[in-house]
Design an enzyme around this catalytic site. Structure first.
Site, PDB file in Angstrom:
ATOM      1  CG  HIS A 167       2.438  -8.243  -0.837  1.00  0.00           C
ATOM      2  ND1 HIS A 167       3.888  -8.254  -0.646  1.00  0.00           N
ATOM      3  CD2 HIS A 167       1.806  -8.569   0.204  1.00  0.00           C
ATOM      4  CE1 HIS A 167       4.008  -8.364   0.894  1.00  0.00           C
ATOM      5  NE2 HIS A 167       2.697  -8.279   1.412  1.00  0.00           N
ATOM      6  CD  GLU A 183      -1.014  -7.989  -4.955  1.00  0.00           C
ATOM      7  OE1 GLU A 183       0.274  -7.455  -5.314  1.00  0.00           O
ATOM      8  OE2 GLU A 183      -0.679  -8.916  -4.155  1.00  0.00           O
ATOM      9  CB  CYS A 198       5.778  -7.524   4.358  1.00  0.00           C
ATOM     10  SG  CYS A 198       5.611  -8.471   5.678  1.00  0.00           S
ATOM     11  CG  HIS A 230       5.555 -12.921   3.350  1.00  0.00           C
ATOM     12  ND1 HIS A 230       6.547 -11.985   3.037  1.00  0.00           N
ATOM     13  CD2 HIS A 230       4.377 -12.313   3.807  1.00  0.00           C
ATOM     14  CE1 HIS A 230       5.909 -11.098   2.877  1.00  0.00           C
ATOM     15  NE2 HIS A 230       4.985 -10.894   3.580  1.00  0.00           N
ATOM     16  CG  PHE A 267       1.467  -6.208   9.318  1.00  0.00           C
ATOM     17  CD1 PHE A 267       0.890  -6.763   8.400  1.00  0.00           C
ATOM     18  CD2 PHE A 267       2.103  -6.856  10.571  1.00  0.00           C
ATOM     19  CE1 PHE A 267       0.338  -8.168   8.609  1.00  0.00           C
ATOM     20  CE2 PHE A 267       1.601  -8.155  10.884  1.00  0.00           C
ATOM     21  CZ  PHE A 267       0.582  -8.620   9.694  1.00  0.00           C
ATOM     22  CE  LYS A 301       5.375 -12.085  -0.311  1.00  0.00           C
ATOM     23  NZ  LYS A 301       5.421 -11.204  -1.409  1.00  0.00           N
TER      24      LYS A 301
END
Length: 413
Positions: free
Chosen positions: A303, A314, A164, A340, A399, A335
């Protein structure tokens, strides 16, 4: 060696909230969501029922119909956004600049639609029925390859695959290519078309997707009742070039890209490092690379996936880098409206961040209803606000422990 200054002169996007930058931006600042009941898979087969899909996307508007059939949707999206971005930049890629014009477009997982379709053919009818275009349609670098072919860009051609963070890494890598003098122009960003049965299955069994059945409330970053992300699709592309070139040809300049931080967690394949340690280092690196101090940043496009661990860590990372100033910052997750977009997320969110500088408007985090004591910053809840900002940060995490922060700044001579 003196670092060359790099600016953004063109932008293009296809997203769940609009198939061009202006439509996307208007939907975002109005707090309108592109999330709905998923149609690309049967929602009855999965615990997740919603997705953020493109609406009325027609690839033939941007490429030859025959060529489009030989592209996976993720490549079609990248070509469409690239054609828009280059046109927006007023850039003619002719023989004089072709070898100094590069392409760097990331994708997290590449051609999932192609993979599934061709695997079914193999299982049902054997290898002879598998398309000879199977491999070049599926591999993640083909978005960059096709954009290069269609637009005639003969410079460095690459693809960053960092889950991502792919789109953000690609923009940062392209920025450094120009900064060090290896190209003068770069077409860069991210693209993804992941809404398939296998992707839905994998993220569902990983318990990563929101199981909220109401599309209007499924993506709720930083809200205490968040329960997973909403899968989206699309592409975002920027045209980067030297400040010298942009001025010489009289191009409009949206912003300057000044900072890039990229780190690894070295912790876990899917979970972020505790307290967002790796994300914090990426933010700090970007600020250092930009020759700024934390209080220069006026807005962070987070994010903000709407998952329990990402949003909590975060937030912790932002506080570790910005200290008490973190509570004066405006932080939001778009998002909540786009879903996403995986490997395309950082690129689309970079465009939104740049628009925030240009328009003096900070986009909201919608669906923010119940405060989480561990997420206690100003997330621009539910409504956009007017605020002039000079420098903005966009965060992307992936990831494998990939962390990226980009910093864009209003151009100052």
């Amino acid at each position: 060696m003196e670092k060359r200054r790099v600016v953004i002169t063109g932008m293009g996007a296809v997203t769940p909230v609009g198939n061009d930058v202006e439509t996307m931006w208007n939907q975002i600042i109005e707090g309108k969501s592109g999330i709905d009941i998923v149609t690309r898979v049967n929602p009855d087969d999965f615990p997740a029922k919603v997705a953020a899909e493109l609406k009325e996307f027609d690839p033939v508007l941007y490429m030859d119909k025959k060529e489009a059939k030989r592209m996976d949707p993720f490549t079609q999206y990248a070509v469409a956004a690239s054609v828009m971005a280059v046109k927006d930049a007023g850039l003619e890629i002719n023989d004089d600049i072709a070898t100094r014009t590069g392409v760097w477009i990331g994708s997290g997982i590449g051609g999932m639609t192609t993979y599934e379709e061709q695997f079914r053919k193999f299982m049902d009818k054997g290898y002879r029925r598998v398309s000879p275009f199977f491999v070049p349609m599926m591999i993640p670098d083909m978005a960059a390859g096709q954009v290069s072919i269609i637009l005639g860009a003969k410079g460095i051609n690459s693809c960053t695959v960092t889950a991502c963070a792919s789109g953000a890494n690609s923009i940062g890598d392209a920025f450094k290519v120009i900064q060090r003098g290896d190209a003068d122009y770069m077409i860069t960003g991210g693209t993804e078309a992941p809404i398939t049965n296998m992707s839905f299955s994998g993220f569902s069994t990983a318990k990563a997707l929101s199981t909220t059945e109401d599309p209007a409330k499924a993506s709720r970053p930083f809200d205490k009742d968040r329960n997973g992300f909403v899968m989206g699709e699309g592409a975002g592309i920027l045209v980067l070039e030297t400040l010298e070139s942009a001025k010489k040809r009289g191009a409009k300049i949206y912003a300057e890209i000044v900072g890039y931080g990229s780190t690894g967690d070295a912790y876990h394949i899917t979970a972020p490092a505790p307290e967002g340690e790796g994300a914090g280092r990426a933010m700090a690196e970007a600020i250092k690379d930009a020759s700024l101090i934390p209080t220069d940043i006026g807005y962070i496009n987070a994010h903000g996936t709407s998952t329990e661990l990402n949003d909590k860590f975060e937030t912790a990372a932002i506080k570790s880098v910005f200290g008490e100033y973190a509570y004066d910052l405006h932080v939001s997750s778009t998002k909540s409206m786009t879903g996403h977009l995986l490997g395309a997320a950082g690129a689309v969110e970079s465009i939104i961040s740049i628009k925030a500088i240009n328009e003096g408007v900070l986009p909201p985090t919608i669906n923010y209803e119940t405060k989480d004591p561990e997420c206690d910053l100003n997330y621009v809840p539910n409504e956009a606000i007017k605020k002039e900002v000079t420098a903005v940060m966009s965060n992307s995490l992936g990831f494998g422990g990939h962390n990226v922060s980009l910093i864009f700044k209003k151009l100052e001579d």
